[in-house]
Design an enzyme around this catalytic site. Structure first.
Site, PDB file in Angstrom:
ATOM      1  N   HIS A 223     -22.765  35.989  -8.613  1.00  0.00           N
ATOM      2  CA  HIS A 223     -21.201  36.564  -9.031  1.00  0.00           C
ATOM      3  C   HIS A 223     -20.711  35.358 -10.020  1.00  0.00           C
ATOM      4  O   HIS A 223     -19.361  35.319 -10.241  1.00  0.00           O
ATOM      5  CB  HIS A 223     -20.444  36.546  -7.935  1.00  0.00           C
ATOM      6  CG  HIS A 223     -20.704  37.730  -7.002  1.00  0.00           C
ATOM      7  ND1 HIS A 223     -20.504  39.231  -7.554  1.00  0.00           N
ATOM      8  CD2 HIS A 223     -21.333  37.889  -5.858  1.00  0.00           C
ATOM      9  CE1 HIS A 223     -21.123  40.068  -6.542  1.00  0.00           C
ATOM     10  NE2 HIS A 223     -21.597  39.102  -5.702  1.00  0.00           N
TER      11      HIS A 223
ATOM     12  N   ASN B 210       1.022  -1.083   0.073  1.00  0.00           N
ATOM     13  CA  ASN B 210      -0.085  -0.013  -0.095  1.00  0.00           C
ATOM     14  C   ASN B 210       0.918   1.087  -0.018  1.00  0.00           C
ATOM     15  O   ASN B 210       1.553   1.557   0.993  1.00  0.00           O
ATOM     16  CB  ASN B 210      -0.786   0.044   1.311  1.00  0.00           C
ATOM     17  CG  ASN B 210      -1.540   1.293   1.445  1.00  0.00           C
ATOM     18  OD1 ASN B 210      -1.871   2.062   0.623  1.00  0.00           O
ATOM     19  ND2 ASN B 210      -1.979   1.758   2.755  1.00  0.00           N
ATOM     20  N   GLY B 211       0.672   1.941  -1.235  1.00  0.00           N
ATOM     21  CA  GLY B 211       1.724   3.020  -1.102  1.00  0.00           C
ATOM     22  C   GLY B 211       2.148   3.330  -2.481  1.00  0.00           C
ATOM     23  O   GLY B 211       1.624   2.706  -3.435  1.00  0.00           O
TER      24      GLY B 211
ATOM     25  N   GLU C  51     -19.889  12.854  -4.905  1.00  0.00           N
ATOM     26  CA  GLU C  51     -19.009  11.519  -4.665  1.00  0.00           C
ATOM     27  C   GLU C  51     -20.042  10.420  -4.580  1.00  0.00           C
ATOM     28  O   GLU C  51     -19.568   9.424  -4.972  1.00  0.00           O
ATOM     29  CB  GLU C  51     -18.381  11.642  -3.276  1.00  0.00           C
ATOM     30  CG  GLU C  51     -19.083  11.613  -2.022  1.00  0.00           C
ATOM     31  CD  GLU C  51     -17.995  11.787  -0.966  1.00  0.00           C
ATOM     32  OE1 GLU C  51     -16.977  11.410  -0.984  1.00  0.00           O
ATOM     33  OE2 GLU C  51     -18.420  12.305   0.317  1.00  0.00           O
TER      34      GLU C  51
ATOM     35  N   LYS D  37     -20.975  15.439  -0.840  1.00  0.00           N
ATOM     36  CA  LYS D  37     -21.574  14.283  -0.619  1.00  0.00           C
ATOM     37  C   LYS D  37     -22.416  13.928  -1.918  1.00  0.00           C
ATOM     38  O   LYS D  37     -22.167  12.673  -2.302  1.00  0.00           O
ATOM     39  CB  LYS D  37     -22.714  14.337   0.615  1.00  0.00           C
ATOM     40  CG  LYS D  37     -22.439  14.473   1.975  1.00  0.00           C
ATOM     41  CD  LYS D  37     -21.644  13.281   2.232  1.00  0.00           C
ATOM     42  CE  LYS D  37     -20.275  13.118   2.324  1.00  0.00           C
ATOM     43  NZ  LYS D  37     -19.322  13.441   3.581  1.00  0.00           N
TER      44      LYS D  37
END
Ligand code: F6R
Length: 616
Positions: free
Chosen positions: A512, A100-101, A496, A493
């Protein structure tokens, strides 16, 4: 990102590893793989998609053996293919690895290894590390080194730049495993006649509650009965064994359809847990056990800086509002990812906070380290006990809301809002906030769980509204003051989990630019509390309505909107300002959740996302 599990013991390894991977799936779900060591060879099964896919495959050809490693991937280097799935096995067949990485210098290392005759089946940086270990392992075997696997991993890691949590096995040493970490979490679970290594405790608690949190730069050699931790420089490390306080059932769905739904409905209890024991006896202020900073020192602080990512940053922004409003002190908030590279000038006497549910977000961790490097004291608001951020911070406040499994943060967010509000109270009471105001504030915070309970009763009505709006492709969320970050959170929320394009804005800012988006095809969700700016928000709603934009109004009790202004209205209880963002978050979460469900989205595992972002 990416979940890893390694098992050495007497029980069948594959079913345990697959079960663990299911619990870690929120960390990544592009592909899954398992390698079991039996009869002097690795038997590897890997497949793109969810753990369930692999489980079906393995069901047809069970993998026997009691030593193994498994991985659930969030792709970084190399596309989502079976070949790129972990575990990787070195081209000489000796070493198997899960990772992992990101190994940043993998391209240069690969060139060297190609020159040494190693071959590659995948496009991953991980396979490079695996072959690099095999390269050192092979050379050590010539030298006849006893602890060859450990020594080879140690040597290989000296050449690897980047981040990793790895677990490594060798065909020559069944029953032994080597694991190490730098920048990616790794936890050791100490069982009866078995040892486990995993990315987080959820993959471990089914078997043991005794855990050791490995630190960056540590390497562990483990067998089913023993484990020994050293640093990469071979200095022995005395382990601290911690007890995990939560149970396996805390991370199960129960009667709910999704973890996000479960976690939304758990919020009243989560808030109770987050505030338990944290009010002073006289009921006028908050108290925190782990700040490691005396009230006297706190009194000397002149400003605050908060860093975080995503939802946690929105909680920081609300906290900024609360501290400025109730403690009258300056606060700055920044994206952790920007802060770490911006070289921001910081004032003297600044107290630095980071907020992170997981405590493993790499950018937040980097911001923490940068602030510490500059000599600042850093406190963490964090949910996962023993996480890297919790350990590296000088002190902090645990959220105590139990495991959050849904990728979209909900109960962790509202507990961060609560803790932020409590912090504002604590600081305010050291300054100008009166005893009476403090007592009212505490009473308000204590009422938050019930207010959230009342709001949750509206779930069926919110679901009906959600179904009406589920077919739209764009949406705006608009709020002001402490509810502007809730508008940002609503938009985050929604996008995603439902893939609807959504943006959050301060309601008045809408004129604006964003107003150009408004038509009958772009609904706006307005957050409208009682108070002095209600008329201003109503004006913004009129401007949207004049352009045929559908309006959903989330109002507090007592707000009266002109007839016909809102197409749909959700009413939440009126409440103290300090609690308002918490209460307003609930309908925003439910709306997003039910829209995503109506669209048939995989709510708990949205595409391209992973819960804990441990790569830059
Ligand atoms: C969104 C979400 C993310 C996280 C962010 C930081 O629903 O969950 O935006 O808030 O990745 O994560 P933590 O809080 O673990 O540092």
């Amino acid at each position: 990102m990416c979940g890893i599990v390694g098992y050495v013991g007497k029980q069948p390894a594959a079913p345990f590893i697959l079960e663990g991977l299911k619990r870690l799936e929120y960390r990544g779900y592009d592909s899954t793989g398992v390698a079991i060591l039996a009869d002097g060879a690795f038997r590897v099964a890997k497949k793109i998609g969810r753990v369930a896919n692999l489980e079906k495959e393995i069901g047809r050809q069970p993998l026997a053996g009691t030593y193994g490693i498994g991985h659930t991937r969030w792709a970084t280097h190399g596309g989502v293919t079976d070949a790129n799935a972990h575990p990787h096995v070195s081209s000489d067949g000796k070493i198997a690895l899960i990772h992992n990485g990101v190994i940043e210098n993998y391209a240069a290392l690969k060139q060297v290894l190609l020159g040494q005759g190693f071959t590659f089946k995948s496009e991953t940086d991980t396979e490079v590390l695996c072959n690099l270990i095999a390269y050192h392992y092979d050379r050590l075997s010539v030298a006849g080194d006893e602890n060859r696997l450990l020594a080879a991993v140690r040597q290989a890691l000296r050449h690897a730049e980047g981040t990793y949590g790895i677990v490594v096995m060798s065909v020559d040493f069944p029953g032994e495993m080597v694991a190490s970490r730098k920048g990616s979490p790794l936890i050791l679970g100490l069982g009866e006649g078995e040892n486990i290594v995993a990315s987080d405790v959820s993959a471990i608690v089914a078997r043991t509650q005794s855990v050791v949190y490995l630190k960056d730069g540590e390497i562990v050699h483990l067998t089913e009965k023993n484990f020994r931790i050293t640093t990469l420089d071979q200095v022995a490390v005395a382990p601290t064994v911690d007890k995990v306080t939560w149970k396996i059932t805390d991370a199960e769905l129960g009667d709910y359809t999704h973890f996000m739904e479960k976690e939304i409905f758990e919020q009243p209890v989560a808030l109770e847990n987050a505030m338990r024991g944290r009010f002073s006896e006289d009921g006028s202020t908050a108290q925190f056990g782990g700040l490691n900073i005396t009230p006297h020192e706190f009194r000397g602080i002149e400003r605050f800086m908060f860093c975080a990512c995503g939802t946690a940053l929105h909680a920081c922004m609300v906290t900024e509002h609360m501290i400025e409003r109730f403690a009258r002190m300056p606060v700055e908030c920044d994206y952790a990812s920007e802060f770490r590279y911006r070289n921001t000038p910081l004032y003297r006497n600044t107290l630095f906070f980071v907020m992170s549910q997981s405590g493993e977000t790499i950018d937040t961790l980097a911001a923490l380290r940068e602030a510490k490097r500059k000599g600042y004291q850093v406190l963490a608001i964090n949910n996962v006990v023993g996480s890297t951020i919790a350990r590296e911070a000088d002190g902090g406040i645990y959220q105590h809301v139990g495991p959050e499994i849904g990728v979209a943060s909900t109960k962790a967010f509202t507990s961060q809002l609560l803790i932020g509000a409590m912090l504002a109270l604590y600081i305010g009471r050291m300054r100008d906030l009166s005893f009476g105001a403090g007592v009212r504030y505490v009473a308000a915070l204590k009422s938050a769980p019930d207010l959230v309970r009342q709001t949750l009763l509206q779930a069926p009505a919110i679901r009906a509204i959600a179904r009406k709006y589920a077919h739209y492709t764009d949406m705006l969320f608009l709020g002001r003051l402490s509810l502007f970050p809730i508008a940002l959170e609503g938009a985050l929320k929604l996008k995603e989990i439902s893939y609807i394009h959504a943006e959050g804005y301060p309601a008045a800012e809408m004129k604006h630019g964003p107003i150009a988006l408004i038509s009958e095809k772009c609904p706006s969700v307005f957050l409208v509390p009682q108070g002095e700016i209600v008329n201003k928000i109503v004006s913004s709603m009129q401007e949207i309505k004049a352009r045929k934009g559908p309006v959903i109004a989330i109002i507090t009790e007592g707000v009266e909107l002109p007839a016909g202004l809102a197409d749909d209205t959700i009413v939440v209880p009126d409440c103290h300002e300090a609690v308002l963002p918490i209460v307003m978050s609930v309908p925003v979460q439910l709306l997003s959740y039910y829209i995503a469900v109506a669209r048939g989205c995989d709510v708990d595992k949205p595409r391209n996302l992973a819960k804990s972002v441990t790569v830059e």
